[in-house]
Design an enzyme around this catalytic site. Structure first.
Site, short mmCIF file in Angstrom:
data_model
loop_
_atom_site.label_atom_id
_atom_site.label_comp_id
_atom_site.label_asym_id
_atom_site.label_seq_id
_atom_site.Cartn_x
_atom_site.Cartn_y
_atom_site.Cartn_z
N HIS A 166 0.80 -1.32 0.01
CA HIS A 166 0.00 0.07 0.06
C HIS A 166 1.03 1.16 0.12
O HIS A 166 1.47 1.35 0.97
CB HIS A 166 -1.11 -0.07 1.41
CG HIS A 166 -2.12 -0.94 1.10
ND1 HIS A 166 -2.42 -1.46 2.14
CD2 HIS A 166 -2.59 -1.54 -0.07
CE1 HIS A 166 -3.56 -2.46 1.80
NE2 HIS A 166 -3.63 -2.41 0.61
N GLU A 169 2.10 3.67 2.94
CA GLU A 169 2.64 3.21 4.08
C GLU A 169 3.89 3.26 4.22
O GLU A 169 4.54 2.19 4.09
CB GLU A 169 1.86 1.86 4.45
CG GLU A 169 0.37 1.66 4.68
CD GLU A 169 -0.40 0.21 4.56
OE1 GLU A 169 0.54 -0.40 4.65
OE2 GLU A 169 -1.60 0.41 4.40
N GLU A 375 0.93 -4.85 11.18
CA GLU A 375 0.53 -3.31 11.23
C GLU A 375 1.26 -2.72 12.12
O GLU A 375 1.31 -2.60 13.27
CB GLU A 375 -0.92 -3.18 11.41
CG GLU A 375 -2.07 -3.85 10.63
CD GLU A 375 -1.90 -3.11 9.30
OE1 GLU A 375 -1.51 -1.96 9.04
OE2 GLU A 375 -2.79 -3.66 8.40
#
Length: 423
Positions: A166, A169, A375
């Site tokens: 992504h 990020e 994450e």
């Protein structure tokens, strides 16, 4: 040549027609469609996994679940309307503030390639650059292989770590570069790292979505364009969410969107995107003699401070023929060990919300590679560059532990003799 004024309209039409032809002549030459008009919102009232899955079913990208249960999402106007129809409260979040480029800052694509080249030049015996393939716009998807005897394909357990699938990020690329750094600089200096490099083949791809990353990093002073997807035009907008485009349970379960303007657009078909196909083909290329050499996979994302494992498409902890009790227990045990080290929250991916066509589900479901997602830290996609060193080093032990488990992940549950034939 000067075109007579009376012929100017004809010339304009001809020029437009030629531009269309030029756009069709090569994949990288097509003019991009309008970008998705998504913004970031705070949603309250979706405190459970089931409620968050309903929220995700609208097509909105869930960016973060806050400690109070509220949810940060990226959504287009039609998705905001759909969220409100669920009875949830929606409020617009402020755009990220621009940050000046500091001495310690996020690596651009060009700077990342330069750093990789420097690492390979400095440590040629244990580090080798490889190009897994090309993006839609023709950029190399570059990685580093790290191992003793790096030029040889030895019979050693392999791991694959990817980042920046992504585009926005940014901290994830820094995490990958950090791992490359410690594995090379500390070789023959730190016994744990020396043992890992001597006994593993480690593949690291810091930027899996180079077109999106380049587009997001528009200038030295920009906070970023909040761009998530790749840059291939689709029928209504630009870009596909690469982490919804993999060919395992693709589009199955309400965990992605069929709207090209959505941040979670899954693409017109599974593996439709060149970047997805590059990653999947790389994994398939590591099947040697009918045996998958990759034993561990990690997809590094931000933000939310989570350790996730398959499956994302179903709430079931086990799936007959796809995820046995021992396989689930192995994923869970290793995930919790890493979380004990880095302070993240460990959970099955669907405990957050339902997703489909993701990297983790494909790498495990299709290739039987033990798979995880990190994450990372942050309250936005663009945390201050001042946190890079702290937050990447925070994962040192977790990354090394995961790499060590490549010899036999079942060792985590004490069943290495049963599954790997080792004491």
């Amino acid at each position: 040549m000067v075109i007579p004024r009376r012929l100017a309209p004809v010339a304009a039409v001809l020029a437009a027609f030629l531009m269309v032809l030029a756009g069709q002549s090569g994949a990288g030459a097509a003019a991009p469609a309008p970008d998705s008009p998504s913004k970031q919102y705070l949603v309250t009232g979706a405190a459970t996994a089931q409620q968050r899955s309903q929220l995700a079913r609208t097509g909105a990208a869930i960016d973060n679940v806050r400690a109070d249960g509220s949810v940060e999402v990226s959504a287009i106007p039609s998705e905001v309307s759909a969220i409100k129809r669920l009875g949830l409260k929606v409020s617009l979040l402020p755009a990220p503030a621009p940050q000046p480029r500091a001495a310690t800052s996020y690596h651009t694509y060009a700077e990342t390639l330069a750093e990789i080249d420097q690492v390979v030049a400095n440590y040629p015996q244990i580090a080798r650059k490889f190009v897994a393939g090309k993006s839609y716009q023709g950029r190399d998807i570059v990685g580093v292989k790290i191992s003793d005897n790096v030029a040889a394909d030895e019979a050693e357990p392999e791991v694959l770590y990817i980042a920046n699938i992504h585009a926005r990020e940014r901290l994830t690329n820094e995490q990958a570069l950090y791992l490359i750094g410690i594995l090379t600089k500390e070789y023959n200096a730190t016994s744990r790292i020396t043992n890992i490099v001597n006994s593993r083949e480690i593949w690291i791809i810091p930027i899996s979505n180079p077109d999106g990353q380049v587009y997001d990093m528009t200038s030295d002073t920009s906070a970023g364009r909040m761009w998530r997807k790749n840059r291939r035009p689709n029928s209504t907008s630009t870009g596909t969410d690469l982490n919804r485009n993999f060919a395992y349970r693709w589009g199955c379960c309400g965990g992605s969107s069929g709207n090209g303007a959505s941040e979670t657009y899954r693409g017109p078909s599974a593996e439709s995107e060149p970047e997805t196909k590059v990653l999947a083909n790389f994994a398939r290329s590591r099947v040697v003699g009918g045996v998958q050499q990759l034993k561990i996979f990690l997809d590094i994302h931000s933000y939310g401070e989570l350790v996730l494992w398959p499956f994302g498409y179903t709430y079931a902890n086990t799936v007959p023929g796809a995820l046995s009790a021992d396989e689930e227990a192995t994923h869970r045990t290793i995930g919790r060990q890493m979380a004990n080290s880095n302070g993240y929250t460990p959970q099955q991916a669907s405990d957050l919300y339902i997703t489909d066509g993701t990297t983790d589900d494909w790498f495990w479901g299709n290739q039987r590679i033990f798979s995880y997602t990190f994450e990372m830290y942050g309250s936005s996609f663009y945390p201050s560059p001042s946190v890079i060193e702290r937050e990447t080093s925070r994962n040192r032990d977790a990354l090394l532990t995961l790499t060590e488990y490549a010899d036999c992940p079942y060792r985590a549950i004490g069943k290495q003799q049963q599954y790997c034939g080792t004491p």
